[in-house]
Structure formats: C-alpha cells, structure tokens
Design a protein around this motif. Sequence first.
Motif, PDB file in Angstrom:
ATOM      1  N   TYR A 128      -5.672  -8.336  38.542  1.00 16.21           N
ATOM      2  CA  TYR A 128      -5.444  -9.276  37.538  1.00 16.21           C
ATOM      3  C   TYR A 128      -6.821  -9.510  36.739  1.00 16.21           C
ATOM      4  CZ  TYR A 128      -0.849 -10.427  39.135  1.00 16.21           C
ATOM      5  OH  TYR A 128       0.695 -10.259  39.314  1.00 16.21           O
ATOM      6  N   LEU A 129      -6.910  -9.657  35.516  1.00 17.77           N
ATOM      7  CA  LEU A 129      -8.189 -10.235  34.687  1.00 17.77           C
ATOM      8  C   LEU A 129      -8.349 -11.378  34.761  1.00 17.77           C
ATOM      9  CD1 LEU A 129      -9.974  -8.484  32.851  1.00 17.77           C
ATOM     10  CD2 LEU A 129      -8.554  -9.158  30.966  1.00 17.77           C
ATOM     11  N   THR A 130      -9.761 -11.808  35.308  1.00 21.89           N
ATOM     12  CA  THR A 130     -10.081 -13.115  35.652  1.00 21.89           C
ATOM     13  C   THR A 130     -11.604 -13.058  35.996  1.00 21.89           C
ATOM     14  OG1 THR A 130      -9.481 -15.389  36.282  1.00 21.89           O
ATOM     15  CG2 THR A 130      -9.425 -13.631  37.812  1.00 21.89           C
ATOM     16  N   ASN A 154      -6.854 -13.670  29.542  1.00 16.75           N
ATOM     17  CA  ASN A 154      -7.362 -14.124  30.815  1.00 16.75           C
ATOM     18  C   ASN A 154      -6.248 -14.399  31.623  1.00 16.75           C
ATOM     19  OD1 ASN A 154      -8.843 -15.096  32.673  1.00 16.75           O
ATOM     20  ND2 ASN A 154      -9.639 -16.804  31.627  1.00 16.75           N
ATOM     21  N   GLY A 155      -6.097 -13.856  32.855  1.00 14.92           N
ATOM     22  CA  GLY A 155      -5.215 -13.959  33.497  1.00 14.92           C
ATOM     23  C   GLY A 155      -4.046 -13.027  33.777  1.00 14.92           C
ATOM     24  N   GLU A 260      -3.116 -23.309  33.349  1.00  9.36           N
ATOM     25  CA  GLU A 260      -1.763 -23.551  33.471  1.00  9.36           C
ATOM     26  C   GLU A 260      -1.265 -22.301  34.325  1.00  9.36           C
ATOM     27  OE1 GLU A 260      -0.272 -24.122  29.697  1.00  9.36           O
ATOM     28  OE2 GLU A 260       0.009 -26.262  29.983  1.00  9.36           O
ATOM     29  N   ARG A 261      -1.820 -21.097  33.932  1.00  5.15           N
ATOM     30  CA  ARG A 261      -1.432 -19.835  34.617  1.00  5.15           C
ATOM     31  C   ARG A 261      -1.788 -19.649  35.728  1.00  5.15           C
ATOM     32  NH1 ARG A 261      -2.227 -14.855  30.859  1.00  5.15           N
ATOM     33  NH2 ARG A 261      -0.478 -14.211  32.069  1.00  5.15           N
ATOM     34  N   MET A 262      -3.285 -19.983  35.890  1.00  6.92           N
ATOM     35  CA  MET A 262      -3.923 -19.635  37.246  1.00  6.92           C
ATOM     36  C   MET A 262      -4.157 -20.738  38.305  1.00  6.92           C
ATOM     37  SD  MET A 262      -6.663 -17.135  35.565  1.00  6.92           S
ATOM     38  CE  MET A 262      -6.920 -18.014  34.066  1.00  6.92           C
TER      39      MET A 262
END
Length: 308
Positions: A128-130, A154-155, A260-262
């Motif tokens: 994942y992209l972070t 992001n995420g 919120e996603r991560m």
Amino acid sequence: MTSPANLPGWRHVYSGKVRDLYVPEDLPADTRAERMLVVASDRVSAFDHVLEPGIPDKGVLLTTLSLWWFDRLATGAGAERGIPNHLLADHVLDGDGAREVIPAEVAGRAMLVRGLSMQPIECVVRGYLTGSGWAEYEAGGTVCGIALPPGLRNGDRLPQPIFTPAFKAPMGEHDENISYERMVQIVGADLAARLRDLSLEIYRRAAGIAEVRGLILADTKFEFGLDDAGVLTLADEVLTSDSSRYWDAAAWQAGSTPSERMASFDKQIVRDWLAANWDRTGTPPALPADIVARTAARYRELLARLTA
C-alpha cells in the motif's frame, strides 16, 4: 524493561533501538556465536530516536507475535513451503524433565536463536502507498525509484506489492534506501533475487492470513541470514507492530480521509504525536501518558486479533 539486564550465563554484546543481544558468557572474543539470546525491550523509537517512556509490556507483545508468525511460516500449508527461521528450542532435556534455557529475568520477551551470517539488506515490501513512499510519490510519482501509476491516494493499494530494499548502515548511522541494482552490487545477483523473491512470498502469505482476520498488512520489513549450509533463513523479528504497518480493513474500506482509512495497529500513534509536537531537533519530548496507553492498547489488540 528498558535497559539491558544482567543475565546469568550470558554476556550483553549489543543494543539496538529496541532489542538487546546476548551471547554465552564463556564465548571467546571474536568468535561467532552458534546461539544467541535476543531480548525485546519496552523501548519505542520513532524518527531514529529512542523515546521516553517505553510502552509497557511491548517487548512481550512483540516477541509473542514474532513467535506466532515464525510458527505459521515454518509449517507452510498445502503447496506452500516452510520458511526456515533462526529459532532454537528454548527447553533442553534435563534428567526426566525439561529445563528452560531462557533466563527467568527475560522470560516472555526473549528468543534463543542460531547465529547466522546476516545480510546487510533490510528487505522492505510495500503493498500500500503510505509513509515515506507516499511522500516520494507525491513529489515524483515513484517509490524508491519504482514508477507507479498516476492518481493514487495516500493509503491506496498498489497494483502489486513492490520490493524496496535498504542498506543496513553501520551502528549509529541511518539505513539507506537503495535500488535493486545497487543491492545486486552489494550481495550479488543470485542472492539478491533470492532475498527479493522470498520477501515477496512471505508478504503475500502474511497479508492473506491478516486479511482473513479483518486486517491489512500495508507494508513490512524482513531480515535474513545464511546458515553454514547456505540456506536463506528468516531472522530478527517478523511481522510485528514495530516492523510492519497493520490497518483495520473495515476502516480502510469505509474511510474517506487518510486518518480514517489507515486505522493502525502499530506505533503510528507515536509518530503522529511526535510529528505534531517536535521539530526533529534536539532531544524528543517525553510521550504523554495517553499516547503510551493508546499505543499499548493497539499492540495488544493486534496480537489478539491475529492469534484468536
């Protein structure tokens, strides 16, 4: 436990940001140890600094999770092969019973391991992209020099996991992200390919196990060594809250903003607080009690969800 302990029968030889390494006290100097004791402390690090205070029982949680993952990976399943690791038995026969080899002072937070010829490569796999990858992607559309499709957030999940090695710098210096080509120059083409392929294989297997438990394994890093027979062997910690980013899958699906996603099960709480309260000059501030408590709770929750 935040500082190295005095352990009967063992000699302390090295401390990293989190772990302390011991060899048998009667081992002659300049001799490679056939067995070592790796002790996980409660120290926590971020941005290349060890912070105060530590996270209560962090070393026990990390060790327990590493042992769980080593066991899952060693046995394999179906067509999957078992992944060799550096663990040694922590009991020995003593008369009609068994005797603990690990000293009582560090029980629960220590692993007895084989001595290996450790490779100077940190094997990072990103699904994942972070993190630093997101910062590089924002700047130029790449992660560690690997071009990625435009328009990612992001995420976001990457089209496929990518292998992004780092060179393990000498003690006291920073690890350095390197290209695969540079890795080949350091360890040779054959070993580089073996390290890359095994890292990607372990990541895919672990990500699948995490997914069943409602977790996303966003990225992780592995370390490997060679035994005397040249077998590539998984070492150090594996797939812990310190070496990996885990997110809640339901939050990732529903979230609209990166925070919120991560929803993370690692030390991201510490990183976020430190980034907001320290300019990275001088000595880092002490962590507030609520940050310590929240981080410990997330570590415990991850262990419970994975091993339930």
